[in-house]
Design a protein around this motif. Structure first.
Motif, short mmCIF file in Angstrom:
data_model
loop_
_atom_site.label_atom_id
_atom_site.label_comp_id
_atom_site.label_asym_id
_atom_site.label_seq_id
_atom_site.Cartn_x
_atom_site.Cartn_y
_atom_site.Cartn_z
N TYR A 1 -1.41 -13.62 -5.01
CA TYR A 1 -1.55 -12.18 -5.28
C TYR A 1 -1.62 -11.40 -3.98
CZ TYR A 1 -2.90 -7.91 -7.61
OH TYR A 1 -2.91 -6.63 -8.08
N LYS A 2 -2.32 -11.96 -3.02
CA LYS A 2 -2.51 -11.26 -1.74
C LYS A 2 -1.18 -11.00 -1.03
CE LYS A 2 -6.13 -12.35 0.61
NZ LYS A 2 -7.11 -13.03 1.45
N ASP A 3 -0.22 -11.90 -1.21
CA ASP A 3 1.05 -11.77 -0.51
C ASP A 3 2.05 -10.88 -1.23
OD1 ASP A 3 0.18 -13.48 1.48
OD2 ASP A 3 0.84 -15.25 0.38
N ILE A 4 1.94 -10.75 -2.54
CA ILE A 4 2.99 -10.05 -3.30
C ILE A 4 2.51 -8.81 -4.04
CG2 ILE A 4 4.29 -12.18 -3.63
CD1 ILE A 4 3.22 -12.30 -6.47
N ALA A 5 1.22 -8.50 -3.98
CA ALA A 5 0.70 -7.38 -4.77
C ALA A 5 1.40 -6.07 -4.45
CB ALA A 5 -0.81 -7.23 -4.56
N ASP A 6 1.43 -5.70 -3.16
CA ASP A 6 2.12 -4.51 -2.72
C ASP A 6 1.74 -3.31 -3.59
OD1 ASP A 6 3.82 -3.07 -1.07
OD2 ASP A 6 5.53 -3.39 -2.37
N GLN A 7 2.73 -2.63 -4.16
CA GLN A 7 2.45 -1.42 -4.94
C GLN A 7 2.39 -1.70 -6.44
OE1 GLN A 7 5.59 1.15 -3.66
NE2 GLN A 7 5.05 0.92 -1.53
N LYS A 8 2.50 -2.94 -6.82
CA LYS A 8 2.48 -3.29 -8.24
C LYS A 8 1.09 -3.77 -8.65
CE LYS A 8 7.34 -4.64 -8.05
NZ LYS A 8 7.49 -4.42 -6.61
N THR B 1 -9.41 -13.28 -7.94
CA THR B 1 -8.48 -12.38 -7.23
C THR B 1 -8.84 -10.90 -7.38
OG1 THR B 1 -7.03 -12.44 -9.17
CG2 THR B 1 -6.52 -13.96 -7.38
N LEU B 2 -10.00 -10.61 -7.93
CA LEU B 2 -10.38 -9.21 -8.13
C LEU B 2 -10.49 -8.46 -6.81
CD1 LEU B 2 -11.20 -6.92 -10.03
CD2 LEU B 2 -13.57 -7.73 -9.88
N SER B 3 -11.13 -9.07 -5.82
CA SER B 3 -11.29 -8.39 -4.53
C SER B 3 -9.95 -8.16 -3.85
CB SER B 3 -12.21 -9.20 -3.61
OG SER B 3 -11.67 -10.48 -3.37
N ASP B 4 -9.02 -9.13 -3.99
CA ASP B 4 -7.68 -8.96 -3.42
C ASP B 4 -6.95 -7.80 -4.10
OD1 ASP B 4 -7.93 -11.07 -1.65
OD2 ASP B 4 -7.18 -12.54 -3.09
N CYS B 5 -7.10 -7.71 -5.41
CA CYS B 5 -6.46 -6.63 -6.16
C CYS B 5 -6.98 -5.27 -5.70
CB CYS B 5 -6.72 -6.81 -7.66
SG CYS B 5 -6.10 -5.47 -8.69
N ILE B 6 -8.30 -5.14 -5.58
CA ILE B 6 -8.90 -3.88 -5.15
C ILE B 6 -8.45 -3.52 -3.74
CG2 ILE B 6 -11.08 -2.72 -4.60
CD1 ILE B 6 -12.35 -4.40 -6.89
N GLN B 7 -8.47 -4.53 -2.86
CA GLN B 7 -8.11 -4.30 -1.46
C GLN B 7 -6.66 -3.87 -1.31
OE1 GLN B 7 -9.88 -4.45 1.47
NE2 GLN B 7 -8.03 -3.92 2.61
N ILE B 8 -5.76 -4.59 -1.97
CA ILE B 8 -4.33 -4.37 -1.74
C ILE B 8 -3.77 -3.27 -2.64
CG2 ILE B 8 -2.05 -5.44 -1.81
CD1 ILE B 8 -3.52 -8.11 -1.18
N TYR B 9 -4.05 -3.38 -3.94
CA TYR B 9 -3.44 -2.45 -4.90
C TYR B 9 -4.00 -1.04 -4.75
CZ TYR B 9 -1.92 -0.55 -9.42
OH TYR B 9 -1.36 0.22 -10.42
N PHE B 10 -5.30 -0.93 -4.47
CA PHE B 10 -5.90 0.39 -4.35
C PHE B 10 -6.08 0.82 -2.90
CE2 PHE B 10 -7.26 -1.05 -8.57
CZ PHE B 10 -6.88 0.04 -9.33
N TYR B 11 -6.91 0.10 -2.14
CA TYR B 11 -7.26 0.55 -0.79
C TYR B 11 -6.05 0.60 0.14
CZ TYR B 11 -9.61 1.06 3.68
OH TYR B 11 -10.00 1.52 4.91
#
Length: 201
Positions: free
Chosen positions: A1-8, A181-191
């Motif tokens: 998730y950390k590598d591909i989250a980007d804007q999705k 992966t919640l923290s990764d989602c918050i970090q990448i998708y939002f922050y």
């Protein structure tokens, strides 16, 4: 998730995981999805236009032209696969139809919950697509003010919107927590999308 989250958002990847489970390893599923989305968009355009024109024949013509514009704009959005924007346009069209058909009237419970569900889908796939939803929400509030709706109407509308919005969000959060992966989602998708990228989302 950390590598591909980007804007999705996370829901998009869960959706793609479900499609991947279908035992057809060609682009057939993608094109079936495209046909379904085009069909839904066309029906919604007809309903939206007919609210104002109240003429079935003219509404069908304009709906056809709008659908063709939608279809021929695909190359601007994606190459060789599905894209979040084309799904968002259908969801936004549904929201627009709901708001227009209840113009000057209080939204019923089911419509409010449907607005909540569609908003949660967009929030969890690409939250910037919620901009039209915010505009529609302002339109509803202005309509309520003009028609002097009681406080109860505002409360009911907001409450049932939340009832529609929260289940999918909570399920998605639970899945992310379970997989760590919640923290990764918050970090990448939002922050990161808001503060780290120099180019617009």
């Amino acid at each position: 998730y950390k590598d591909i989250a980007d804007q999705k958002g996370p829901l998009w990847f869960l959706f793609m995981m479900l499609l991947d489970k279908i035992p057809i390893k060609t682009t057939t599923v993608i094109w079936i999805t495209e046909v379904i989305m085009i069909g839904l968009f066309s029906v919604l355009q007809y309903k939206i236009i007919n609210i104002k024109l109240k003429n079935k024949q003219k509404s069908q013509i304009y709906a056809f032209l709008t659908t063709m514009l939608y279809v021929f704009s695909f190359p601007l959005w994606f190459v060789g696969g599905v894209c979040i924007e084309e799904y968002s346009v259908v969801l936004i069209s549904l929201q627009l139809y709901i708001v227009l058909k209840n113009e000057s009237e209080e939204l019923n419970k089911m419509d409010c919950m449907l607005l909540g569900v569609t908003s949660s889908i967009m929030f969890l796939t690409k939250y910037v697509s919620l901009v039209p939803t915010v505009v529609l929400a302002a339109t509803v509030i202005i309509s309520y003010i003009k028609t002097k709706k009681p406080i109860k109407a505002y409360v009911n509308t907001i409450l049932h919107f939340i009832i529609g919005f929260m289940p999918l969000v909570l399920l998605c959060i639970a899945y992310l927590v379970k997989n760590g992966t919640l923290s990764d989602c918050i970090q990448i998708y939002f922050y990161d999308n808001i503060f780290s990228y120099k180019t617009p989302i």
